[in-house]
Design an enzyme around this catalytic site. Structure first.
Site, mmCIF file in Angstrom:
data_model
loop_
_atom_site.group_PDB
_atom_site.id
_atom_site.type_symbol
_atom_site.label_atom_id
_atom_site.label_comp_id
_atom_site.label_asym_id
_atom_site.label_seq_id
_atom_site.Cartn_x
_atom_site.Cartn_y
_atom_site.Cartn_z
ATOM 1 N N ARG A 223 0.855 -1.186 0.000
ATOM 2 C CA ARG A 223 0.000 0.000 0.000
ATOM 3 C C ARG A 223 0.898 1.246 0.000
ATOM 4 O O ARG A 223 1.967 1.248 0.610
ATOM 5 C CB ARG A 223 -0.896 0.032 1.245
ATOM 6 C CG ARG A 223 -2.028 -0.985 1.202
ATOM 7 C CD ARG A 223 -3.100 -0.627 0.158
ATOM 8 N NE ARG A 223 -4.221 -1.549 0.136
ATOM 9 C CZ ARG A 223 -4.348 -2.578 -0.720
ATOM 10 N NH1 ARG A 223 -3.416 -2.820 -1.616
ATOM 11 N NH2 ARG A 223 -5.424 -3.336 -0.684
ATOM 12 N N HIS A 271 -0.918 0.133 -9.811
ATOM 13 C CA HIS A 271 -1.587 -0.822 -8.919
ATOM 14 C C HIS A 271 -2.069 -2.066 -9.687
ATOM 15 O O HIS A 271 -3.259 -2.370 -9.708
ATOM 16 C CB HIS A 271 -2.764 -0.143 -8.189
ATOM 17 C CG HIS A 271 -3.193 -0.861 -6.936
ATOM 18 N ND1 HIS A 271 -3.560 -0.219 -5.787
ATOM 19 C CD2 HIS A 271 -3.319 -2.190 -6.667
ATOM 20 C CE1 HIS A 271 -3.906 -1.114 -4.860
ATOM 21 N NE2 HIS A 271 -3.761 -2.326 -5.372
HETATM 22 P P1 NDP Z 1 -1.603 -11.634 4.656
HETATM 23 O O1 NDP Z 1 -2.564 -11.012 5.589
HETATM 24 O O2 NDP Z 1 -1.816 -13.025 4.222
HETATM 25 O O3 NDP Z 1 -0.119 -11.574 5.298
HETATM 26 C C1 NDP Z 1 0.349 -10.454 5.966
HETATM 27 C C2 NDP Z 1 1.757 -10.711 6.481
HETATM 28 O O4 NDP Z 1 2.257 -9.498 7.035
HETATM 29 C C3 NDP Z 1 1.825 -11.772 7.570
HETATM 30 O O5 NDP Z 1 2.990 -12.549 7.439
HETATM 31 C C4 NDP Z 1 1.908 -10.922 8.838
HETATM 32 O O6 NDP Z 1 2.562 -11.527 9.930
HETATM 33 C C5 NDP Z 1 2.720 -9.752 8.348
HETATM 34 N N1 NDP Z 1 2.515 -8.591 9.225
HETATM 35 C C6 NDP Z 1 1.358 -7.980 9.537
HETATM 36 N N2 NDP Z 1 1.576 -6.962 10.404
HETATM 37 C C7 NDP Z 1 2.911 -6.960 10.655
HETATM 38 C C8 NDP Z 1 3.748 -6.184 11.481
HETATM 39 N N3 NDP Z 1 3.271 -5.205 12.237
HETATM 40 N N4 NDP Z 1 5.070 -6.460 11.503
HETATM 41 C C9 NDP Z 1 5.581 -7.467 10.750
HETATM 42 N N5 NDP Z 1 4.818 -8.256 9.928
HETATM 43 C C10 NDP Z 1 3.510 -7.999 9.891
HETATM 44 O O7 NDP Z 1 -1.507 -10.651 3.403
HETATM 45 P P2 NDP Z 1 -1.266 -10.999 1.854
HETATM 46 O O8 NDP Z 1 0.039 -11.686 1.719
HETATM 47 O O9 NDP Z 1 -2.435 -11.664 1.264
HETATM 48 O O10 NDP Z 1 -1.228 -9.532 1.216
HETATM 49 C C11 NDP Z 1 -0.365 -8.529 1.710
HETATM 50 C C12 NDP Z 1 -0.820 -7.171 1.223
HETATM 51 O O11 NDP Z 1 -0.541 -7.033 -0.173
HETATM 52 C C13 NDP Z 1 -2.324 -6.880 1.304
HETATM 53 O O12 NDP Z 1 -2.703 -6.531 2.619
HETATM 54 C C14 NDP Z 1 -2.496 -5.755 0.323
HETATM 55 O O13 NDP Z 1 -2.324 -4.513 0.975
HETATM 56 C C15 NDP Z 1 -1.357 -5.972 -0.669
HETATM 57 N N6 NDP Z 1 -1.858 -6.335 -1.987
HETATM 58 C C16 NDP Z 1 -1.524 -5.535 -3.058
HETATM 59 C C17 NDP Z 1 -1.951 -5.856 -4.318
HETATM 60 C C18 NDP Z 1 -1.525 -5.036 -5.486
HETATM 61 O O14 NDP Z 1 -1.996 -5.271 -6.605
HETATM 62 N N7 NDP Z 1 -0.625 -4.086 -5.315
HETATM 63 C C19 NDP Z 1 -2.788 -7.019 -4.568
HETATM 64 C C20 NDP Z 1 -3.047 -7.810 -3.408
HETATM 65 C C21 NDP Z 1 -2.597 -7.457 -2.159
HETATM 66 P P3 NDP Z 1 2.008 -12.875 10.596
HETATM 67 O O15 NDP Z 1 2.389 -13.964 9.600
HETATM 68 O O16 NDP Z 1 2.753 -12.999 11.855
HETATM 69 O O17 NDP Z 1 0.528 -12.710 10.753
HETATM 70 C C1 OXD Z 2 -5.849 -6.056 -3.052
HETATM 71 C C2 OXD Z 2 -5.427 -5.122 -4.071
HETATM 72 O O1 OXD Z 2 -5.645 -5.807 -1.866
HETATM 73 O O2 OXD Z 2 -5.825 -5.273 -5.237
HETATM 74 O O3 OXD Z 2 -6.408 -7.101 -3.417
HETATM 75 O O4 OXD Z 2 -4.665 -4.206 -3.766
#
Ligand code: NDP
Ligand code: OXD
Length: 308
Positions: A223, A271
Site C-alpha cells: 500500500r 496498482h
Molecule cells: P496476509 O494477511 O496473508 O499476510 C500479511 C503478512 O504481514 C503476515 O505474514 C503478517 O505476519 C505480516 N505482518 C502484519 N503486520 C505486521 C507487522 N506489524 N510487523 C511485521 N509483519 C507484519 O496478506 P497478503 O500476503 O495476502 O497480502 C499482503 C498485502 O498485499 C495486502 O494486505 C495488500 O495490501 C497488498 N496487496 C496488493 C496488491 C496489489 O496489486 N498491489 C494485490 C493484493 C494485495 P504474521 O504472519 O505474523 O501474521
Molecule cells: C488487493 C489489491 O488488496 O488489489 O487485493 O490491492
C-alpha cells in the site's frame, strides 16, 4: 429460502462479476447493492460505503473483493460480522512474477542496458554476486510466502520478516520489531508485502530504509501509505538507495505532478502487481458462500482487532 447476495464495486462494471457469481450460485439471488436494497445474506464488496454496512443488518458474512482489507476495516463494522478476504485467487502468481521481474531487472541492470541500446552503446557491466544479493520480503502471508518461493527459484538468498515467528522453506525468517534491524541490515532488495495497519503505516520511512545496505533497491507492492514519500525521495537523491519500483501510492491514481512519475530511479506501475481476477475471485467467494451455508468454516477470515 433463497440465498440473497449483494455486490458492490464502484471501480468497475459489475455485470461480469455478477455473471460469474450467478453461474456458481444458480439458486441464489445475486444483485448489485443500491441504497435501500432489501436485506441480503452475503455482501461481496470492494471499498463499500458505510451505508451498505449500516443498511445490511442481516449479513452472515462480508466478502472483500481483494486481499487487503485496509479500506474495509476503516468502516464501522459489527464485531460479530465475519469478514473474509480473497485467499490468493490467482494473485500469488501475478505477485511473484511482478516482484521477480522488478528484482531481476535491477540485479541484471536491464534498465541500464535498455538506455545503452537506445544510444547504440555496446558495454558489458560487471555481474553482481548472487550469493551476496539477499532479497528481503516484509510480510510472509498468503502472497509474501509465495513470492519468497519464486525468488528462491533464481537462487537469491531470501530473508523474510513477519509479525509472529514463521517457518518458510529455504527462507531465513525474522519476526517482530526486535529482529527488524537484523533483517534490514542484509537486504540488498527489500519487498513490501505487509497489510496496511496502524503498526505498518509509514513503516518505509527514513528510520527503516536507512538501515538497508547502501545501494539497496525497494519494491513496494503493498500500500502507498507504507512509504513516506519524501524520505524515499531524499534517500534516492542522496544515493543511499539505488532505486525503487512502486505499484501503490498514497493517492491513486498517482497525481500527475507527483515527483515519483519523473524520478529517474523510480519505476511506477498503476496498482497492477496482482489484479483481482473476475473468474477466480468470484468462484472462490461462491464456494465459500456454499460452505458457510453448509455450516462449514472458511479460510481467509479477517481478524478485525489485528486489522488483517
Ligand atoms: P496476509 O494477511 O496473508 O499476510 C500479511 C503478512 O504481514 C503476515 O505474514 C503478517 O505476519 C505480516 N505482518 C502484519 N503486520 C505486521 C507487522 N506489524 N510487523 C511485521 N509483519 C507484519 O496478506 P497478503 O500476503 O495476502 O497480502 C499482503 C498485502 O498485499 C495486502 O494486505 C495488500 O495490501 C497488498 N496487496 C496488493 C496488491 C496489489 O496489486 N498491489 C494485490 C493484493 C494485495 P504474521 O504472519 O505474523 O501474521
Ligand atoms: C488487493 C489489491 O488488496 O488489489 O487485493 O490491492
Amino acid at each position: 429460502m433463497t440465498t440473497r447476495v449483494v455486490f458492490f464495486d464502484a471501480s468497475s462494471d459489475p455485470q461480469p462479476w455478477l455473471a460469474v457469481l450467478r453461474r456458481h450460485l444458480p439458486a441464489a439471488r445475486v444483485e448489485v447493492w443500491v441504497d435501500g436494497a432489501e436485506p441480503a445474506d452475503y455482501a461481496v464488496a470492494w471499498a463499500p460505503p458505510q451505508a451498505l454496512i449500516d443498511q445490511q443488518t442481516r449479513l452472515k458474512a462480508l466478502f472483500n473483493v481483494g486481499a487487503g482489507v485496509d479500506r474495509l476495516v476503516q468502516l464501522r463494522l459489527p464485531g460479530h460480522l465475519p469478514v473474509v478476504r480473497l485467499d490468493d485467487a490467482g494473485m500469488g502468481v501475478q505477485m511473484s512474477e511482478y516482484v521477480c521481474h522488478a528484482v531481476i531487472r535491477h540485479f541484471r541492470a536491464f534498465a541500464g542496458y535498455q538506455a545503452q541500446a537506445a544510444e547504440g552503446v555496446w558495454l558489458r557491466r560487471p555481474a553482481l554476486r548472487r550469493s551476496d544479493f539477499t532479497v528481503g520480503v516484509m510480510g510472509l502471508g498468503v502472497l509474501g510466502s509465495q513470492v519468497t518461493q519464486a525468488l528462491r527459484q533464481f537462487d537469491f538468498p531470501v530473508h523474510g520478516w513477519s509479525r509472529s515467528a514463521r517457518a518458510v522453506d529455504g527462507v531465513r525468517c525474522f519476526a517482530g520489531a526486535a529482529q527488524l534491524a537484523d533483517f534490514l541490515a542484509q537486504c540488498r532488495a527489500l519487498v513490501c508485502l505487509l497489510p496496511l495497519t496502524a503498526d505498518t503505516r509509514d513503516i518505509l520511512g527514513h528510520a527503516v530504509l536507512s538501515q538497508l545496505p547502501g545501494g539497496a533497491y525497494l519494491v513496494n507492492v503493498a500500500r502507498g501509505e507504507h512509504v513516506v514519500d519524501d524520505d524515499l525521495l531524499a534517500l534516492l537523491d542522496a544515493g543511499q538507495l539505488a532505486g525503487a519500483t512502486l505499484d501503490v501510492f498514497r493517492t491513486e491514481p498517482l497525481p500527475p505532478q507527483h515527483a515519483f512519475w519523473r524520478h529517474p530511479k523510480i519505476t511506477v506501475t498503476p496498482h497492477i502487481s496482482a489484479q483481482t481476477l473476475c473468474e477466480e475471485s468470484m468462484a472462490q467467494i461462491a464456494g465459500k458462500i456454499q460452505a458457510l451455508e453448509r455450516g462449514e468454516t472458511v479460510a481467509g477470515r479477517v481478524d478485525l482487532q489485528r486489522g488483517y
